[in-house]
Design a protein around this motif. Sequence first.
Motif, PDB file in Angstrom:
ATOM      1  N   ALA A  79     -11.729   6.957  -4.876  1.00  0.00           N
ATOM      2  CA  ALA A  79     -10.569   6.929  -5.807  1.00  0.00           C
ATOM      3  C   ALA A  79     -10.795   5.401  -6.708  1.00  0.00           C
ATOM      4  O   ALA A  79     -11.101   3.826  -5.796  1.00  0.00           O
ATOM      5  CB  ALA A  79      -9.818   7.227  -5.434  1.00  0.00           C
ATOM      6  N   ALA A  80     -10.366   5.258  -7.751  1.00  0.00           N
ATOM      7  CA  ALA A  80     -10.470   4.295  -8.477  1.00  0.00           C
ATOM      8  C   ALA A  80      -8.778   3.690  -8.194  1.00  0.00           C
ATOM      9  O   ALA A  80      -8.332   2.730  -8.044  1.00  0.00           O
ATOM     10  CB  ALA A  80     -10.126   4.718 -10.302  1.00  0.00           C
ATOM     11  N   HIS A  81      -7.491   4.774  -8.357  1.00  0.00           N
ATOM     12  CA  HIS A  81      -6.403   3.681  -7.466  1.00  0.00           C
ATOM     13  C   HIS A  81      -5.388   5.354  -6.528  1.00  0.00           C
ATOM     14  O   HIS A  81      -6.364   6.690  -6.726  1.00  0.00           O
ATOM     15  CB  HIS A  81      -5.121   3.974  -9.161  1.00  0.00           C
ATOM     16  N   TYR A  82      -4.471   5.750  -6.273  1.00  0.00           N
ATOM     17  CA  TYR A  82      -3.748   6.668  -5.964  1.00  0.00           C
ATOM     18  C   TYR A  82      -2.407   6.877  -6.446  1.00  0.00           C
ATOM     19  O   TYR A  82      -1.840   6.995  -5.613  1.00  0.00           O
ATOM     20  CB  TYR A  82      -3.366   6.537  -4.309  1.00  0.00           C
ATOM     21  N   GLY A  83      -2.010   6.134  -7.577  1.00  0.00           N
ATOM     22  CA  GLY A  83      -1.194   6.659  -8.346  1.00  0.00           C
ATOM     23  C   GLY A  83      -0.300   5.194  -8.811  1.00  0.00           C
ATOM     24  O   GLY A  83       0.366   5.273 -10.136  1.00  0.00           O
ATOM     25  N   ASP A  84      -0.234   4.160  -7.681  1.00  0.00           N
ATOM     26  CA  ASP A  84       0.653   3.239  -8.336  1.00  0.00           C
ATOM     27  C   ASP A  84      -0.584   1.646  -8.392  1.00  0.00           C
ATOM     28  O   ASP A  84      -0.535   0.996  -7.561  1.00  0.00           O
ATOM     29  CB  ASP A  84       1.935   2.949  -7.457  1.00  0.00           C
ATOM     30  N   LEU A  85      -1.173   1.308  -9.124  1.00  0.00           N
ATOM     31  CA  LEU A  85      -2.526   0.225  -9.064  1.00  0.00           C
ATOM     32  C   LEU A  85      -1.817  -1.416  -8.787  1.00  0.00           C
ATOM     33  O   LEU A  85      -2.207  -1.937  -8.081  1.00  0.00           O
ATOM     34  CB  LEU A  85      -2.748   0.189 -10.542  1.00  0.00           C
ATOM     35  N   PHE A  86      -0.016  -1.719  -9.563  1.00  0.00           N
ATOM     36  CA  PHE A  86      -0.320  -2.461  -8.956  1.00  0.00           C
ATOM     37  C   PHE A  86       0.559  -2.804  -7.309  1.00  0.00           C
ATOM     38  O   PHE A  86       0.638  -4.049  -7.251  1.00  0.00           O
ATOM     39  CB  PHE A  86       1.161  -3.192 -10.086  1.00  0.00           C
ATOM     40  N   ARG A  87       1.204  -1.735  -7.059  1.00  0.00           N
ATOM     41  CA  ARG A  87       1.472  -1.400  -5.389  1.00  0.00           C
ATOM     42  C   ARG A  87      -0.112  -1.444  -4.515  1.00  0.00           C
ATOM     43  O   ARG A  87       0.604  -2.686  -3.913  1.00  0.00           O
ATOM     44  CB  ARG A  87       2.535   0.197  -5.318  1.00  0.00           C
ATOM     45  N   GLU A  88      -0.990  -0.730  -6.030  1.00  0.00           N
ATOM     46  CA  GLU A  88      -1.861  -1.086  -3.942  1.00  0.00           C
ATOM     47  C   GLU A  88      -2.921  -2.326  -3.965  1.00  0.00           C
ATOM     48  O   GLU A  88      -2.624  -2.974  -2.850  1.00  0.00           O
ATOM     49  CB  GLU A  88      -2.948  -0.341  -4.666  1.00  0.00           C
ATOM     50  N   GLN A  89      -2.513  -3.715  -5.825  1.00  0.00           N
ATOM     51  CA  GLN A  89      -2.338  -4.303  -5.089  1.00  0.00           C
ATOM     52  C   GLN A  89      -2.110  -5.416  -4.525  1.00  0.00           C
ATOM     53  O   GLN A  89      -2.469  -6.303  -3.840  1.00  0.00           O
ATOM     54  CB  GLN A  89      -2.850  -5.382  -7.047  1.00  0.00           C
ATOM     55  N   ARG A  90      -0.563  -4.957  -4.899  1.00  0.00           N
ATOM     56  CA  ARG A  90       0.210  -6.580  -3.612  1.00  0.00           C
ATOM     57  C   ARG A  90       0.175  -5.947  -2.277  1.00  0.00           C
ATOM     58  O   ARG A  90       0.228  -7.073  -1.173  1.00  0.00           O
ATOM     59  CB  ARG A  90       1.445  -5.283  -4.530  1.00  0.00           C
TER      60      ARG A  90
END
Length: 321
Positions: free
Chosen positions: A22-33
Motif C-alpha cells: 500500500a502507498a497509504h491507507y487514506g491519511d498520509l500525514f496521520r500515518e507519518q505521525r
Amino acid sequence: MKSPLLSLPGAVPAEGRDEGVAAHYGDLFREQRALADGSGLVDLSHRGVVTVTGDDRLAWLHLLLTQHVSDLAPNQATESLILSANGHIEHALYLVDDGATVWMHVEPGTQGDLIAYLDSMKFFYRVEVADRTEDVAVVHLPAGSIAEAPDAAAVRETAYGRDLFLPRTGLEAFAQAHGPAVGILAYEALRIEAHRPRVGFETDHRTIPHELGWIGTAVHLQKGCYRGQETVARVHNLGKPPRRLVFLHLDGSEVHLPGHGTPVRLAADGEEGRQLGFITTSARHHELGPIALALVKRNVAVDAELIAGDTAAAQETVVEP
C-alpha cells in the motif's frame, strides 16, 4: 508479490518499484505521525528475502561484501553493499545473523540477480543460498514500538526501528494485532528526512558509496579485498567523489512534487541553466512540508539556492563536498 494487507480499508496500491504494497491507507500525514511516535507497522512484504546458511557463511560473505561481517555477532544488525568491479553500487543488503542463518532483505525484484551472483561465488565454501521471498515477509516497526513478534524468524534492530522477518502466512494476523498499518509513502518520507539512501532511487549506473554517505555505515575501510575495493580506497585516500547527496526543502506553494530524475539547477540560472544534478526521491512530510533528496555535482556551493525543475529548493548538506 501482492500483499494481503492491500485488502485493508482505505488501502491505495503503490506504484513503480514499490508495487505490491500500500502507498497509504487514506491519511498520509496521520500515518507519518504514527511512525514518528513509535506506533504502527509498515508492510515491506514486497522486498526480496534471501538467506545464507552453512558453517562458512560469515567468512564467505566477508569476502564479497563491503562490510566487515566475519565476526558478526548473533542478532546484530548491519547493512552492506555489493559493488561492481569498477566500484559502482549494485545491491544494498540489510542483514542480521541469528547464529545459524544470515537473513537479508533487498530491493523488490532484485533477489534473483543477487542470488545468481552469490551462487557463482560459492566455489568450495560450505554455504547454501536460498530465496525465501515466497514464504517470508518483511515488516518494519518504528523505533519506540512495543509490539512483540515471537513468531519472527529473525529481527534486525536498528536506530530507526525493527525489521521483522515474519512467516508470510501470519502477516494479516500480525497487522491486526499490532496496527495501524502504515503505507510506504509515510515510510519513505521519514527515510528522506533521515537522509538514508536507497538503491534504485539515490543510485544510478555509476553511483559509488562515497557519494551517498555509505562509507562507515555500509562500507568498512579496514577490511580485506572485495570486488570494487580499489575504487573505494582510491577515492577515500586520494580524492573526492564526483557527486554528493543533498537534502532539499522544496517550495511548499507548488502543487506537484518534482519526481525522480527532475533536473536540479542553480536558481540564479533559471530553468534553462546548466544541469547540476537530479532529484532522487521526494515526499510531503507531516512537519517539514515538501522535501527531497538529490544527487548534485560535488562543486555545487553548499549555500547555493537551487531549483528542481521549476520548484525552488534550499539545500542542506548530507555529504560534505
